[in-house]
Design a protein around this motif. Structure first.
Motif, PDB file in Angstrom:
ATOM      1  N   GLN A  38       0.829  -1.197   0.000  1.00  0.00           N
ATOM      2  CA  GLN A  38       0.000   0.000   0.000  1.00  0.00           C
ATOM      3  C   GLN A  38       0.869   1.254   0.000  1.00  0.00           C
ATOM      4  O   GLN A  38       0.569   2.237  -0.685  1.00  0.00           O
ATOM      5  CB  GLN A  38      -0.932  -0.002   1.221  1.00  0.00           C
ATOM      6  N   LYS A  39       1.971   1.209   0.761  1.00  0.00           N
ATOM      7  CA  LYS A  39       2.885   2.347   0.779  1.00  0.00           C
ATOM      8  C   LYS A  39       3.542   2.549  -0.585  1.00  0.00           C
ATOM      9  O   LYS A  39       3.803   3.676  -1.007  1.00  0.00           O
ATOM     10  CB  LYS A  39       3.946   2.148   1.868  1.00  0.00           C
ATOM     11  N   CYS A  40       3.808   1.444  -1.258  1.00  0.00           N
ATOM     12  CA  CYS A  40       4.369   1.530  -2.616  1.00  0.00           C
ATOM     13  C   CYS A  40       3.389   2.218  -3.560  1.00  0.00           C
ATOM     14  O   CYS A  40       3.777   3.058  -4.383  1.00  0.00           O
ATOM     15  CB  CYS A  40       4.713   0.144  -3.139  1.00  0.00           C
ATOM     16  N   PHE A  41       2.112   1.841  -3.431  1.00  0.00           N
ATOM     17  CA  PHE A  41       1.087   2.463  -4.282  1.00  0.00           C
ATOM     18  C   PHE A  41       0.987   3.968  -3.995  1.00  0.00           C
ATOM     19  O   PHE A  41       0.795   4.774  -4.919  1.00  0.00           O
ATOM     20  CB  PHE A  41      -0.271   1.797  -4.061  1.00  0.00           C
ATOM     21  N   GLU A  42       1.100   4.347  -2.723  1.00  0.00           N
ATOM     22  CA  GLU A  42       1.055   5.772  -2.361  1.00  0.00           C
ATOM     23  C   GLU A  42       2.248   6.520  -2.954  1.00  0.00           C
ATOM     24  O   GLU A  42       2.106   7.650  -3.442  1.00  0.00           O
ATOM     25  CB  GLU A  42       1.032   5.911  -0.838  1.00  0.00           C
ATOM     26  N   LEU A  43       3.432   5.884  -2.914  1.00  0.00           N
ATOM     27  CA  LEU A  43       4.620   6.475  -3.507  1.00  0.00           C
ATOM     28  C   LEU A  43       4.437   6.664  -5.010  1.00  0.00           C
ATOM     29  O   LEU A  43       4.781   7.715  -5.570  1.00  0.00           O
ATOM     30  CB  LEU A  43       5.843   5.598  -3.235  1.00  0.00           C
ATOM     31  N   LEU A  44       3.882   5.652  -5.661  1.00  0.00           N
ATOM     32  CA  LEU A  44       3.653   5.728  -7.100  1.00  0.00           C
ATOM     33  C   LEU A  44       2.661   6.845  -7.440  1.00  0.00           C
ATOM     34  O   LEU A  44       2.856   7.594  -8.406  1.00  0.00           O
ATOM     35  CB  LEU A  44       3.122   4.394  -7.622  1.00  0.00           C
ATOM     36  N   GLU A  45       1.616   6.968  -6.638  1.00  0.00           N
ATOM     37  CA  GLU A  45       0.614   8.008  -6.889  1.00  0.00           C
ATOM     38  C   GLU A  45       1.214   9.400  -6.725  1.00  0.00           C
ATOM     39  O   GLU A  45       0.988  10.292  -7.556  1.00  0.00           O
ATOM     40  CB  GLU A  45      -0.568   7.829  -5.934  1.00  0.00           C
ATOM     41  N   GLN A  46       1.992   9.598  -5.662  1.00  0.00           N
ATOM     42  CA  GLN A  46       2.626  10.893  -5.420  1.00  0.00           C
ATOM     43  C   GLN A  46       3.593  11.253  -6.542  1.00  0.00           C
ATOM     44  O   GLN A  46       3.627  12.399  -7.020  1.00  0.00           O
ATOM     45  CB  GLN A  46       3.353  10.876  -4.076  1.00  0.00           C
ATOM     46  N   SER A  47       4.394  10.279  -6.969  1.00  0.00           N
ATOM     47  CA  SER A  47       5.382  10.532  -8.012  1.00  0.00           C
ATOM     48  C   SER A  47       4.720  10.812  -9.356  1.00  0.00           C
ATOM     49  O   SER A  47       5.161  11.679 -10.114  1.00  0.00           O
ATOM     50  CB  SER A  47       6.332   9.332  -8.131  1.00  0.00           C
ATOM     51  N   ALA A  48       3.644  10.063  -9.647  1.00  0.00           N
ATOM     52  CA  ALA A  48       2.922  10.286 -10.904  1.00  0.00           C
ATOM     53  C   ALA A  48       2.287  11.667 -10.924  1.00  0.00           C
ATOM     54  O   ALA A  48       2.320  12.374 -11.949  1.00  0.00           O
ATOM     55  CB  ALA A  48       1.859   9.208 -11.086  1.00  0.00           C
ATOM     56  N   THR A  49       1.725  12.092  -9.789  1.00  0.00           N
ATOM     57  CA  THR A  49       1.116  13.420  -9.703  1.00  0.00           C
ATOM     58  C   THR A  49       2.155  14.509  -9.884  1.00  0.00           C
ATOM     59  O   THR A  49       1.935  15.489 -10.615  1.00  0.00           O
ATOM     60  CB  THR A  49       0.406  13.596  -8.350  1.00  0.00           C
ATOM     61  N   ALA A  50       3.299  14.360  -9.213  1.00  0.00           N
ATOM     62  CA  ALA A  50       4.368  15.352  -9.332  1.00  0.00           C
ATOM     63  C   ALA A  50       4.877  15.443 -10.763  1.00  0.00           C
ATOM     64  O   ALA A  50       5.115  16.539 -11.288  1.00  0.00           O
ATOM     65  CB  ALA A  50       5.516  14.992  -8.388  1.00  0.00           C
ATOM     66  N   SER A  51       5.038  14.299 -11.423  1.00  0.00           N
ATOM     67  CA  SER A  51       5.508  14.288 -12.812  1.00  0.00           C
ATOM     68  C   SER A  51       4.513  14.986 -13.728  1.00  0.00           C
ATOM     69  O   SER A  51       4.899  15.805 -14.573  1.00  0.00           O
ATOM     70  CB  SER A  51       5.732  12.847 -13.288  1.00  0.00           C
ATOM     71  N   ALA A  52       3.234  14.681 -13.570  1.00  0.00           N
ATOM     72  CA  ALA A  52       2.201  15.287 -14.408  1.00  0.00           C
ATOM     73  C   ALA A  52       2.115  16.791 -14.181  1.00  0.00           C
ATOM     74  O   ALA A  52       1.981  17.567 -15.135  1.00  0.00           O
ATOM     75  CB  ALA A  52       0.851  14.634 -14.127  1.00  0.00           C
ATOM     76  N   ASN A  53       2.206  17.216 -12.915  1.00  0.00           N
ATOM     77  CA  ASN A  53       2.141  18.647 -12.608  1.00  0.00           C
ATOM     78  C   ASN A  53       3.304  19.409 -13.245  1.00  0.00           C
ATOM     79  O   ASN A  53       3.118  20.503 -13.797  1.00  0.00           O
ATOM     80  CB  ASN A  53       2.153  18.866 -11.093  1.00  0.00           C
ATOM     81  N   LYS A  54       4.490  18.837 -13.171  1.00  0.00           N
ATOM     82  CA  LYS A  54       5.656  19.503 -13.757  1.00  0.00           C
ATOM     83  C   LYS A  54       5.573  19.540 -15.275  1.00  0.00           C
ATOM     84  O   LYS A  54       5.939  20.544 -15.902  1.00  0.00           O
ATOM     85  CB  LYS A  54       6.938  18.814 -13.298  1.00  0.00           C
ATOM     86  N   LEU A  55       5.097  18.465 -15.877  1.00  0.00           N
ATOM     87  CA  LEU A  55       4.952  18.446 -17.335  1.00  0.00           C
ATOM     88  C   LEU A  55       3.961  19.501 -17.804  1.00  0.00           C
ATOM     89  O   LEU A  55       4.211  20.212 -18.795  1.00  0.00           O
ATOM     90  CB  LEU A  55       4.505  17.062 -17.799  1.00  0.00           C
ATOM     91  N   ARG A  56       2.830  19.626 -17.112  1.00  0.00           N
ATOM     92  CA  ARG A  56       1.841  20.634 -17.489  1.00  0.00           C
ATOM     93  C   ARG A  56       2.411  22.038 -17.318  1.00  0.00           C
ATOM     94  O   ARG A  56       2.175  22.923 -18.149  1.00  0.00           O
ATOM     95  CB  ARG A  56       0.568  20.464 -16.651  1.00  0.00           C
ATOM     96  N   PHE A  57       3.168  22.238 -16.233  1.00  0.00           N
ATOM     97  CA  PHE A  57       3.768  23.551 -15.980  1.00  0.00           C
ATOM     98  C   PHE A  57       4.758  23.916 -17.086  1.00  0.00           C
ATOM     99  O   PHE A  57       4.678  24.995 -17.676  1.00  0.00           O
ATOM    100  CB  PHE A  57       4.465  23.534 -14.614  1.00  0.00           C
ATOM    101  N   PHE A  58       5.688  23.011 -17.374  1.00  0.00           N
ATOM    102  CA  PHE A  58       6.724  23.310 -18.365  1.00  0.00           C
ATOM    103  C   PHE A  58       6.155  23.408 -19.779  1.00  0.00           C
ATOM    104  O   PHE A  58       6.711  24.103 -20.622  1.00  0.00           O
ATOM    105  CB  PHE A  58       7.831  22.256 -18.312  1.00  0.00           C
ATOM    106  N   ARG A  59       5.056  22.709 -20.022  1.00  0.00           N
ATOM    107  CA  ARG A  59       4.446  22.755 -21.352  1.00  0.00           C
ATOM    108  C   ARG A  59       4.034  24.183 -21.701  1.00  0.00           C
ATOM    109  O   ARG A  59       4.180  24.623 -22.849  1.00  0.00           O
ATOM    110  CB  ARG A  59       3.238  21.816 -21.397  1.00  0.00           C
ATOM    111  N   LEU A  60       3.523  24.930 -20.725  1.00  0.00           N
ATOM    112  CA  LEU A  60       3.128  26.316 -20.969  1.00  0.00           C
ATOM    113  C   LEU A  60       4.267  27.290 -20.704  1.00  0.00           C
ATOM    114  O   LEU A  60       4.440  28.273 -21.414  1.00  0.00           O
ATOM    115  CB  LEU A  60       1.916  26.678 -20.102  1.00  0.00           C
TER     116      LEU A  60
END
Length: 220
Positions: free
Chosen positions: A44-66
C-alpha cells in the motif's frame, strides 16, 4: 548576451529533464519495490509512492508545457486561472510555501503568462526554507501618451533565507556571458529574449529575506 534558438531550446530541454528526473526516478523505484514486496501494508505504501510521483511528474509536465512550450497554440490571451492552477499544483508538494494571489485581470497575453510562470518558478526556488510567494499583475496604460498597454507583473518571495543565483539576474537583464549560460539560467535567458522582442524589461531586487522580480511587457 545572444544565443541561438537551438542552443536555448537544448538548455530548456535539459532543465525540463533535470526537474523530471526525481519524480520519474521515484516511479521506477516504486515499481521495483512493488514487484518484490509481498506484505500488504508495504505494498500500500508503494502504491502511495507511485501516486505521489505520478502526480508530481504530471504537474511539472503541465507547468513546463506552458512555461517553455507552445501549449494552447499561439493565441493572444490565456486565462490567468490556468497559470494559477499550474503554480498552485507545483507548490502543493511543499507545505512550507504559501502562495498569495492578487491579479486584476482574468486573462493576460501569452507572453505575460509565460513570464508569470517562469518568474514564479524562480521565486519558488529561492524559498529554500519555505516562506510566502506573492504574485500580482495587471494590464495598465503604458507609454508617454498612455495610449498603449503593458502587462505589469510582480513576484515577491519572502522567507527566512533567500537563495538567488546572481547569474539569473544577469540573464534577465541580458548581460549574462554566453559561457555562463546553463540549464539553470536558460529560463531567464528565454524571458529576456521574449521581453526584448516586445520592448519590455525586468527589475530585480534581493535581500537576505526577500526577492522581488518585476516585469513590464508592452501588449502588441
Amino acid at each position: 548576451m545572444t544565443t541561438s534558438s537551438l542552443d536555448l531550446a537544448s538548455l530548456l530541454c535539459s532543465r525540463l529533464c533535470h526537474d523530471l528526473l526525481s519524480p520519474v526516478g521515484a516511479l521506477t523505484n516504486g515499481l521495483e519495490l512493488l514487484a518484490e514486496e509481498k506484505d500488504p501494508v508495504m505494498r500500500q505504501k508503494c502504491f502511495e509512492l507511485l501516486e505521489q510521483s505520478a502526480t508530481a511528474s504530471a504537474n511539472k509536465l503541465r507547468f513546463f508545457r506552458l512555461a517553455f512550450g507552445a501549449a494552447g497554440g499561439f493565441g493572444e490571451m490565456v486565462p490567468v486561472a490556468e497559470a494559477r492552477a499550474l503554480i498552485d499544483a507545483l507548490v502543493a508538494a511543499n507545505p512550507r510555501i504559501t502562495v498569495q494571489w492578487s491579479m486584476a485581470d482574468e486573462t493576460l497575453p501569452k507572453s505575460a503568462i509565460k513570464t508569470l510562470l517562469n518568474l514564479s518558478m524562480i521565486g519558488i526556488e529561492a524559498l529554500v526554507r519555505g516562506g510566502v510567494l506573492d504574485i500580482a499583475g495587471e494590464v495598465r496604460a503604458h507609454g508617454a501618451s498612455g495610449a498603449g498597454l503593458a502587462s505589469e507583473l510582480v513576484i515577491r518571495a519572502s522567507g527566512p533565507r533567500i537563495a538567488f543565483d546572481p547569474l539569473v539576474a544577469q540573464a534577465l537583464a541580458g548581460t549574462l556571458p554566453l559561457a555562463d549560460l546553463s540549464s539553470r539560467t536558460a529560463p531567464a535567458a528565454m524571458l529576456f529574449q521574449l521581453a526584448q522582442g516586445l520592448g519590455g524589461s525586468f527589475q530585480t531586487h534581493v535581500t537576505a529575506d526577500a526577492l522581488v522580480l518585476g516585469a513590464v511587457l508592452p501588449v502588441r
